[in-house]
Design a protein around this motif. Structure first.
Motif, PDB file in Angstrom:
ATOM      1  N   ARG A  20       0.857  -1.186   0.000  1.00  0.00           N
ATOM      2  CA  ARG A  20       0.000   0.000   0.000  1.00  0.00           C
ATOM      3  C   ARG A  20       0.893   1.235   0.000  1.00  0.00           C
ATOM      4  O   ARG A  20       2.067   1.167   0.360  1.00  0.00           O
ATOM      5  N   TRP A 101      -3.559   4.154   1.036  1.00  0.00           N
ATOM      6  CA  TRP A 101      -3.843   3.905   2.449  1.00  0.00           C
ATOM      7  C   TRP A 101      -3.956   5.255   3.137  1.00  0.00           C
ATOM      8  O   TRP A 101      -2.982   6.003   3.190  1.00  0.00           O
ATOM      9  N   GLU A 106      -7.934   4.548   7.997  1.00  0.00           N
ATOM     10  CA  GLU A 106      -7.447   3.248   8.460  1.00  0.00           C
ATOM     11  C   GLU A 106      -7.142   3.215   9.953  1.00  0.00           C
ATOM     12  O   GLU A 106      -7.250   2.172  10.585  1.00  0.00           O
TER      13      GLU A 106
END
Length: 109
Positions: A20, A101, A106
């Protein structure tokens, strides 16, 4: 003792999963310092001796360009990303949205 800005940047960067990428601005935004993406870039540039190591190759600009590649020398940044399954063409992360990301999303509690 409260960590300094560079240390905070490194803490976030170390959380970027293999395969990512994130952007300088996304890290700055997550740290509550929106608009300081350039400072995040300076932190990435200075992280060579950080311990534990910082996966600086996973931090790109907001369009997915490998703007820091010259700091790695040759094509090392691209090679590191590709070894993790991230496709790069002409210094551009391919399928950027799907490998992006966002720490604000997240790492949200």
């Amino acid at each position: 003792m409260e960590p300094n800005f560079f240390d905070s940047v490194y803490q976030v960067a170390r959380l970027i999963p293999v395969g990512r990428v994130t952007s300088y601005g996304a890290i700055a935004n997550y740290l509550g310092t929106k608009g300081s993406s350039r400072m995040v870039g300076y932190a990435m540039q200075a992280c060579g001796t950080a311990n534990p190591p910082v996966p600086a190759h996973r931090v790109v600009n907001r369009q997915g360009l490998l703007t820091a590649k010259f700091h790695f020398g040759g094509n090392l940044m691209q090679e590191l990303l590709e070894s993790e399954g991230v496709q790069v063409k002409d210094d551009q992360v391919q399928d950027f949205k799907s490998v992006f990301w966002d720490p604000a999303v997240e790492l949200a509690l």
